[in-house]
Write a protein that holds these residues in place. Structure first.
Motif, short mmCIF file in Angstrom:
data_model
loop_
_atom_site.label_atom_id
_atom_site.label_comp_id
_atom_site.label_asym_id
_atom_site.label_seq_id
_atom_site.Cartn_x
_atom_site.Cartn_y
_atom_site.Cartn_z
N UNK A 140 21.00 55.01 85.87
CA UNK A 140 20.77 55.51 84.51
C UNK A 140 19.34 55.14 84.11
N UNK A 141 18.59 56.13 83.66
CA UNK A 141 17.20 55.91 83.25
C UNK A 141 16.99 56.54 81.87
N UNK A 142 16.80 55.68 80.88
CA UNK A 142 16.64 56.11 79.50
C UNK A 142 15.19 55.89 79.09
N UNK A 143 14.48 56.96 78.79
CA UNK A 143 13.06 56.89 78.45
C UNK A 143 12.84 57.24 76.98
N UNK A 144 11.96 56.47 76.33
CA UNK A 144 11.62 56.68 74.92
C UNK A 144 10.09 56.74 74.83
N UNK A 145 9.57 57.93 74.61
CA UNK A 145 8.12 58.15 74.58
C UNK A 145 7.64 58.26 73.13
N UNK A 146 6.61 57.50 72.80
CA UNK A 146 6.04 57.50 71.45
C UNK A 146 4.65 58.12 71.52
N UNK A 147 4.42 59.17 70.73
CA UNK A 147 3.11 59.81 70.63
C UNK A 147 2.58 59.64 69.22
N UNK A 148 1.35 59.12 69.11
CA UNK A 148 0.71 59.02 67.81
C UNK A 148 0.21 60.38 67.36
N UNK A 149 0.62 60.80 66.17
CA UNK A 149 0.23 62.11 65.63
C UNK A 149 -1.00 61.97 64.74
N UNK A 176 8.71 60.49 68.51
CA UNK A 176 9.45 59.83 69.57
C UNK A 176 10.29 60.87 70.31
N UNK A 177 10.16 60.90 71.63
CA UNK A 177 10.95 61.78 72.47
C UNK A 177 11.91 60.93 73.29
N UNK A 178 13.22 61.20 73.14
CA UNK A 178 14.26 60.44 73.84
C UNK A 178 14.94 61.31 74.88
N UNK A 179 15.05 60.78 76.11
CA UNK A 179 15.71 61.53 77.17
C UNK A 179 16.42 60.59 78.12
N UNK A 180 17.61 60.97 78.55
CA UNK A 180 18.24 60.36 79.71
C UNK A 180 17.78 61.18 80.90
N UNK A 181 17.01 60.55 81.77
CA UNK A 181 16.24 61.26 82.78
C UNK A 181 17.14 61.84 83.87
N UNK A 182 16.84 63.07 84.26
CA UNK A 182 17.47 63.69 85.42
C UNK A 182 16.44 63.87 86.52
N UNK A 183 16.92 63.95 87.75
CA UNK A 183 16.03 64.02 88.89
C UNK A 183 15.66 65.43 89.28
N UNK A 184 14.97 65.56 90.38
CA UNK A 184 14.56 66.86 90.87
C UNK A 184 15.78 67.69 91.26
N UNK A 185 16.80 67.04 91.79
CA UNK A 185 17.99 67.76 92.27
C UNK A 185 19.24 67.35 91.50
N UNK A 186 19.11 67.02 90.22
CA UNK A 186 20.27 66.67 89.41
C UNK A 186 20.19 65.26 88.89
N UNK A 187 21.34 64.66 88.59
CA UNK A 187 21.35 63.34 88.00
C UNK A 187 20.80 62.31 88.98
N UNK A 188 20.21 61.26 88.43
CA UNK A 188 19.72 60.15 89.24
C UNK A 188 20.87 59.24 89.65
N UNK A 189 20.71 58.46 90.73
CA UNK A 189 21.78 57.52 91.12
C UNK A 189 21.84 56.29 90.23
#
Length: 597
Positions: A114-123, A99-112
């Motif tokens: 809040x975007x919290x993404x949780x990516x699950x990869x099967x190993x 699981x990869x957890x990130x509070x997403x930032x934009x191309x030019x810094x923080x987003x206007x």
């Protein structure tokens, strides 16, 4: 590596240990994630906002984000190198996922938003995962509710709007203010859960494919930031992780640096000392600015000093101990009717220290101005006037009693406060020599000498062989160690004080704050322990300082973070992650590296 029970909610009634958390952020807010992959702390939309997800303090009604295997598992985790993106690997009898957890930032810094993404990869194999987005009652201040709008899953909590996208495997209960379900993740499979949030404004729902790109972009943004980092001395990995922790606590919209990401995590099992640390202390900002400047992080340095000077110029005659991250922030203490971490209350927003007199902040403020000017920057005319006004004020007020660095309620003549006043006048004198302050340097020099003489006469105990906590008493205070690096004393008296502090307040390399702290149930204070290492180096005991540092660096949690206090058994106490602890590590490492050379 941690083994967790099958029940997705088991263990949360008691609350995860403070040291079991990792922190991620986006320059606006910070989420805490425990070893089970549960987010139990996330204020929205800003770090100092009321926490929409606060199971850390209110297990039943506080709210959480869940993403974890259904069956029994072990977990191990790390930050992706040079980032504040968290990777947790869960292993079960049937397979492994990452699981990869990130509070997403934009191309030019923080987003206007809040975007919290949780990516699950099967190993390998197949793992069934529980997931949930379950907002809480905002410390009892709001009642969350859910709705579907044109196929989109929306949650409302007060003025906060939350969208849940990415996973279609839902078991939505129309009566419950939450969304959740189960997913099967096989080898080579990738699934992504996204939560977006806004406050009192429309809600943007991201395209799922763009979220995956955003995770990779956020990782690259952090790596780019770390590549500007210019320290390669001893304990480099710990120093870089501490700098990344400080970056999480820097509130990008204003440049303010929060003392910690949480409120009301108790300092003792007895409770009571449960304050809100989501404010910017002048002291912490001063230490942070020196580190940021040393690391070549120009943007953060300029933003932080500009914020501090704007705050102080609002009322320079009444310099405060702490300021809000935003102009509208209130430090007035408010107690909330929730149980607190593991039932240890109270839960409070606000901090009473805002109105205290602490003379040491004058030294912190002027040392910031000096560090900035000495690095080749130019102070504006109002700031130059501020330096002179503050120096003149110090000349008048240094004889007054105050609350001291530890924010005690009784006004006394605290030794470290007097030393801080001396530090302020020394900084003003150096600024005058640089042509960046005008005023009466002769007066500043005379008063600085008077302060030094007064401390030598009234704040030294022959019986203890140490500088004392307050004039005329025999209590000890670890904060005097700050004034080995400041230059107040690097001689035999400071060396003797170090020995007395280790004897009376020490527990191995750890130090309690002051006489009586242990009896009050406190654990050793992390920053004091790093101050010990720095002071040892300043009095010439570099080998001993190195040994203390080696031990302390090993006491961080598994991802390199510190709370306010660490008990002898490794248990963390106090708010987390704590800026002052990480600043202590950085300053000690830099001091020892300099003196080794």
């Amino acid at each position: 590596m941690t083994t967790q029970p099958q029940d997705a909610t088991a263990g949360h009634a008691a609350g995860a240990a403070i040291e079991d958390h990792a922190a991620i952020g986006d320059g606006r807010t910070v989420a805490l994630i425990d070893r089970s992959g549960t987010v139990d702390w996330l204020p929205l939309p800003s770090l100092d906002s009321p926490p929409v997800f606060a199971a850390l303090l209110d297990p039943e009604r506080g709210g959480r984000l869940v993403l974890r295997p259904v069956s029994e598992f072990t977990s191990r985790r790390r930050y992706l190198p040079g980032t504040n993106v968290l990777e947790t690997t869960f292993t079960t009898a049937s397979g492994t996922v990452r699981v990869t957890d990130a509070l997403i930032t934009g191309v030019a810094g923080r987003l206007p938003w809040v975007e919290f993404a949780r990516r699950v990869d099967g190993v390998d194999g197949i793992v069934v995962m529980d997931w949930a987005v379950e907002p809480g009652t905002v410390l009892g201040g709001a009642s969350p509710w859910a709705e579907h709008i044109d196929g989109s899953r929306i949650l409302r909590v007060g003025t906060v709007n939350i969208g849940v996208t990415g996973l279609t495997d839902g078991e939505d209960d129309p009566e419950a203010p939450r969304f959740g379900g189960r997913i099967r993740v096989g080898e080579g499979t990738r699934r992504t859960l996204t939560m977006v949030a806004t406050d009192d404004e429309p809600l943007h729902l991201p395209v799922p494919g763009n979220v995956d790109i955003g995770i990779d972009r956020t990782t690259s943004n952090w790596e780019l930031w770390s590549n500007t980092f210019s320290y390669s001395g001893p304990w480099a990995d710990a120093v870089q992780r501490s700098a990344l922790a400080l970056k999480l606590l820097l509130y990008a919209p204003t440049g303010a640096i929060a003392a910690a990401a949480t409120t009301s995590l108790p300092e003792t099992p007895r409770g009571g000392k449960n304050w809100d640390y989501r404010f910017a202390w002048v002291r912490d900002t001063a230490y942070a600015l020196r580190a940021l400047e040393r690391f070549g992080l120009r943007e953060e340095t300029h933003a932080a000093i500009s914020w501090l000077l704007r705050a102080v110029k609002g009322d320079p005659a009444e310099l405060r101990v702490l300021y809000g991250l935003r102009e509208e922030s209130s430090a007035d203490p408010v107690e909330h009717d929730v149980p607190g971490w593991r039932g240890i209350g109270p839960v409070v927003t606000g901090n009473r220290a805002a109105e205290q007199l602490q003379l040491g902040v004058y030294g912190d403020l002027l040392s910031v101005a000096l560090a900035y000017a000495a690095a080749g920057n130019v102070l504006d005319v109002p700031t130059r006037r501020l330096v002179s006004d503050v120096a003149d004020r110090v000349c008048d007020v240094w004889r007054e009693p105050d609350s001291g660095m530890w924010e005690l309620t009784e006004l006394r003549h605290h030794t470290s406060s007097k030393m801080g006043c001396w530090q302020a006048l020394q900084a003003a004198l150096q600024l005058a020599e640089l042509g960046q302050a005008a005023g009466n340097p002769a007066r500043w020099r005379r008063e600085a000498d008077l302060i030094h003489d007064w401390v030598d006469e009234h704040c030294w105990s022959d019986r203890l062989g140490a500088y004392t906590m307050v004039a005329g008493e025999d209590e000890l205070d670890a904060s005097v160690l700050l004034h080995a690096p400041s230059g107040f004393d690097r001689g035999e008296r400071m060396r003797s004080t170090i020995a007395a502090l280790r004897r009376e307040l020490g527990s191995g390399p750890l130090l309690f704050r002051f006489t009586g702290a242990r009896a009050e149930g406190e654990a050793p204070f992390v920053a004091c322990s790093f101050w010990l290492a720095a002071a040892l180096a300043c009095v010439g005991d570099v080998a001993d300082a190195t040994s203390v540092m080696d031990d302390l660096v090993g006491r961080a949690n598994d991802v390199g973070l510190y709370a306010e206090m660490i008990d002898e058994d490794g248990t963390f106490w106090g708010n987390f992650p704590q800026a002052l602890s990480h600043l202590g590590l950085i300053d000690a490492a830099l001091t020892i590296a300099d003196l080794r050379r």
